[in-house]
Design a protein around this motif. Structure first.
Motif, PDB file in Angstrom:
ATOM      1  N   ASP A  14     -18.028  12.484  15.038  1.00  0.00           N
ATOM      2  CA  ASP A  14     -18.160  12.123  16.451  1.00  0.00           C
ATOM      3  C   ASP A  14     -16.918  12.598  17.214  1.00  0.00           C
ATOM      4  O   ASP A  14     -15.799  12.481  16.723  1.00  0.00           O
ATOM      5  N   GLU A  43     -30.404  16.262  17.713  1.00  0.00           N
ATOM      6  CA  GLU A  43     -30.876  15.053  17.014  1.00  0.00           C
ATOM      7  C   GLU A  43     -29.801  13.979  17.152  1.00  0.00           C
ATOM      8  O   GLU A  43     -28.621  14.314  17.029  1.00  0.00           O
ATOM      9  N   PRO A  44     -30.177  12.705  17.367  1.00  0.00           N
ATOM     10  CA  PRO A  44     -31.546  12.276  17.582  1.00  0.00           C
ATOM     11  C   PRO A  44     -32.156  12.962  18.810  1.00  0.00           C
ATOM     12  O   PRO A  44     -31.467  13.256  19.772  1.00  0.00           O
ATOM     13  N   ARG A  54     -31.410   5.866  19.249  1.00  0.00           N
ATOM     14  CA  ARG A  54     -30.315   5.711  20.230  1.00  0.00           C
ATOM     15  C   ARG A  54     -30.066   4.230  20.538  1.00  0.00           C
ATOM     16  O   ARG A  54     -28.929   3.806  20.685  1.00  0.00           O
ATOM     17  N   LEU A  57     -28.192   2.897  17.622  1.00  0.00           N
ATOM     18  CA  LEU A  57     -26.799   3.362  17.632  1.00  0.00           C
ATOM     19  C   LEU A  57     -25.994   2.612  18.693  1.00  0.00           C
ATOM     20  O   LEU A  57     -24.818   2.303  18.495  1.00  0.00           O
ATOM     21  N   PHE A  72     -34.278   8.539  11.222  1.00  0.00           N
ATOM     22  CA  PHE A  72     -33.714   9.877  11.414  1.00  0.00           C
ATOM     23  C   PHE A  72     -34.628  10.926  10.765  1.00  0.00           C
ATOM     24  O   PHE A  72     -34.852  11.998  11.333  1.00  0.00           O
ATOM     25  N   ARG A  76     -36.764  13.812  12.695  1.00  0.00           N
ATOM     26  CA  ARG A  76     -36.563  15.208  12.274  1.00  0.00           C
ATOM     27  C   ARG A  76     -37.907  15.880  11.974  1.00  0.00           C
ATOM     28  O   ARG A  76     -38.108  17.049  12.309  1.00  0.00           O
ATOM     29  N   TYR A 101     -28.371  17.924  12.346  1.00  0.00           N
ATOM     30  CA  TYR A 101     -29.594  18.125  11.553  1.00  0.00           C
ATOM     31  C   TYR A 101     -29.389  17.414  10.214  1.00  0.00           C
ATOM     32  O   TYR A 101     -28.582  16.475  10.127  1.00  0.00           O
ATOM     33  N   SER A 104     -26.069  15.797   8.891  1.00  0.00           N
ATOM     34  CA  SER A 104     -25.630  14.524   9.498  1.00  0.00           C
ATOM     35  C   SER A 104     -26.202  13.335   8.738  1.00  0.00           C
ATOM     36  O   SER A 104     -25.515  12.332   8.528  1.00  0.00           O
ATOM     37  N   SER A 105     -27.462  13.427   8.326  1.00  0.00           N
ATOM     38  CA  SER A 105     -28.058  12.302   7.579  1.00  0.00           C
ATOM     39  C   SER A 105     -27.416  12.153   6.205  1.00  0.00           C
ATOM     40  O   SER A 105     -27.155  11.033   5.749  1.00  0.00           O
ATOM     41  N   TYR A 108     -23.696  10.706   7.243  1.00  0.00           N
ATOM     42  CA  TYR A 108     -23.609   9.373   7.875  1.00  0.00           C
ATOM     43  C   TYR A 108     -24.421   8.339   7.104  1.00  0.00           C
ATOM     44  O   TYR A 108     -23.931   7.263   6.785  1.00  0.00           O
ATOM     45  N   GLN A 109     -25.704   8.642   6.819  1.00  0.00           N
ATOM     46  CA  GLN A 109     -26.513   7.660   6.092  1.00  0.00           C
ATOM     47  C   GLN A 109     -26.090   7.601   4.636  1.00  0.00           C
ATOM     48  O   GLN A 109     -26.199   6.554   3.998  1.00  0.00           O
ATOM     49  N   GLU A 152     -20.712   3.621  19.910  1.00  0.00           N
ATOM     50  CA  GLU A 152     -21.875   3.514  19.031  1.00  0.00           C
ATOM     51  C   GLU A 152     -21.434   3.033  17.649  1.00  0.00           C
ATOM     52  O   GLU A 152     -20.234   2.968  17.357  1.00  0.00           O
ATOM     53  N   TYR A 154     -21.220   4.132  14.633  1.00  0.00           N
ATOM     54  CA  TYR A 154     -20.405   4.876  13.667  1.00  0.00           C
ATOM     55  C   TYR A 154     -19.076   5.352  14.256  1.00  0.00           C
ATOM     56  O   TYR A 154     -18.326   6.069  13.581  1.00  0.00           O
TER      57      TYR A 154
HETATM   58  P1  TMP Z   1     -24.128  12.422  18.954  1.00  0.00           P
HETATM   59  O1  TMP Z   1     -24.045  11.579  20.151  1.00  0.00           O
HETATM   60  O2  TMP Z   1     -22.830  12.932  18.419  1.00  0.00           O
HETATM   61  O3  TMP Z   1     -25.179  13.445  18.980  1.00  0.00           O
HETATM   62  O4  TMP Z   1     -24.482  11.420  17.828  1.00  0.00           O
HETATM   63  C1  TMP Z   1     -25.450  10.790  17.330  1.00  0.00           C
HETATM   64  C2  TMP Z   1     -24.903   9.853  16.282  1.00  0.00           C
HETATM   65  O5  TMP Z   1     -25.893   9.719  15.304  1.00  0.00           O
HETATM   66  C3  TMP Z   1     -23.617  10.314  15.585  1.00  0.00           C
HETATM   67  O6  TMP Z   1     -22.797   9.186  15.323  1.00  0.00           O
HETATM   68  C4  TMP Z   1     -24.135  10.868  14.283  1.00  0.00           C
HETATM   69  C5  TMP Z   1     -25.350  10.023  14.032  1.00  0.00           C
HETATM   70  N1  TMP Z   1     -26.392  10.659  13.208  1.00  0.00           N
HETATM   71  C6  TMP Z   1     -26.660  10.116  11.989  1.00  0.00           C
HETATM   72  O7  TMP Z   1     -26.050   9.121  11.595  1.00  0.00           O
HETATM   73  N2  TMP Z   1     -27.625  10.688  11.219  1.00  0.00           N
HETATM   74  C7  TMP Z   1     -28.341  11.770  11.618  1.00  0.00           C
HETATM   75  O8  TMP Z   1     -29.210  12.261  10.884  1.00  0.00           O
HETATM   76  C8  TMP Z   1     -28.063  12.330  12.915  1.00  0.00           C
HETATM   77  C9  TMP Z   1     -28.842  13.508  13.395  1.00  0.00           C
HETATM   78  C10 TMP Z   1     -27.084  11.747  13.683  1.00  0.00           C
END
Ligand code: TMP
Length: 209
Positions: A14, A43-44, A54, A57, A72, A76, A101, A104-105, A108-109, A152, A154
């Motif tokens: 982020d 994405e999202p 969103r 988040l 997610f 996708r 894409y 990120s999953s 983050y996940q 958010e 994360y």
């Molecule tokens: P963004 O505002 O940077 O686009 O972020 C969306 C947030 O969602 C960011 O913290 C990353 C997170 N994210 C996931 O956790 N998993 C995912 O698959 C995607 C696409 C985003």
């Protein structure tokens, strides 16, 4: 890993500037300048599943991390396969670039609910031709975001330090699977980063044609 030609993704923690860079790219890839049709996306997504994500988040809706991982993946699937989606466009010769894409999953996940579930949920999706990883110190990235009023789920330092580490674990598998993975130093001012991004993207066959 199936590679989807004409498809590139921007990845990073982020505040690493992926969204800003996609905006800057829009100014470069305009129809007047010729070249391929450009489809910038993220994405999202703005679709129904993406909007629910969103809300989660933004802490407006409370969902389990496993549920978020599944959302997610569902978002996708729509993003890829719905009419006018990524696959249709890339296959008809448009340049598709997504701000986030599958990686990120996995990152983050993977951190939020363990590696197994995001791996299974994402294993059948095609891999991009090119991945640009925007690398930056998490402290610097969060400093850039300090004026945002809402945080958010994360967006805190300890998590972002882990995010940066995990990208380094996750991305080599894409390299091994046939995607090209390029690390971009995201700490210089946006204009300079944009030059680096352009140099890298110019290597895609679709932009050379
Ligand atoms: P963004 O505002 O940077 O686009 O972020 C969306 C947030 O969602 C960011 O913290 C990353 C997170 N994210 C996931 O956790 N998993 C995912 O698959 C995607 C696409 C985003």
């Amino acid at each position: 890993m199936k590679i989807l030609t004409n498809f590139a993704v921007f990845e990073g923690g982020d505040g690493s500037g992926t969204t800003t860079q996609l905006e800057l790219l829009k100014q470069r890839l305009t129809p007047e300048k010729g070249g391929p049709v450009f489809f910038p996306t993220c994405e999202p997504t703005g679709g129904p599943v993406g909007r629910l994500i969103r809300q989660a988040l933004g802490k407006e809706v409370r969902l389990e991390q496993e549920t978020i991982a599944r959302l997610f993946a569902a978002d996708r699937a729509e993003h890829l396969y719905a009419p006018g989606g990524i696959v249709e466009r890339a296959e008809r010769g448009e340049l598709v670039i997504s701000d986030r894409y599958v990686p990120s999953s996995l990152v983050y996940q993977g951190l939020a609910c363990g590696g197994e579930l995001p791996r299974i949920l994402n294993e059948d999706f095609p891999a991009p031709e090119l991945i640009l990883f925007f690398d930056i110190e998490p402290e610097t990235a969060l400093e850039r975001m300090k004026n945002r009023t809402k945080r958010e789920i994360y967006e805190y330092l300890e998590f972002q330090i882990e995010v940066r580490r995990r990208y380094r674990d996750v991305l080599p598998a894409f390299g091994g699977g046939g995607s090209e993975v390029i690390v971009i130093d995201a700490s210089p001012p946006p204009g300079r980063v944009a030059e680096e991004v352009w140099r890298t993207l110019s290597r895609m066959p679709i932009l050379k044609a």
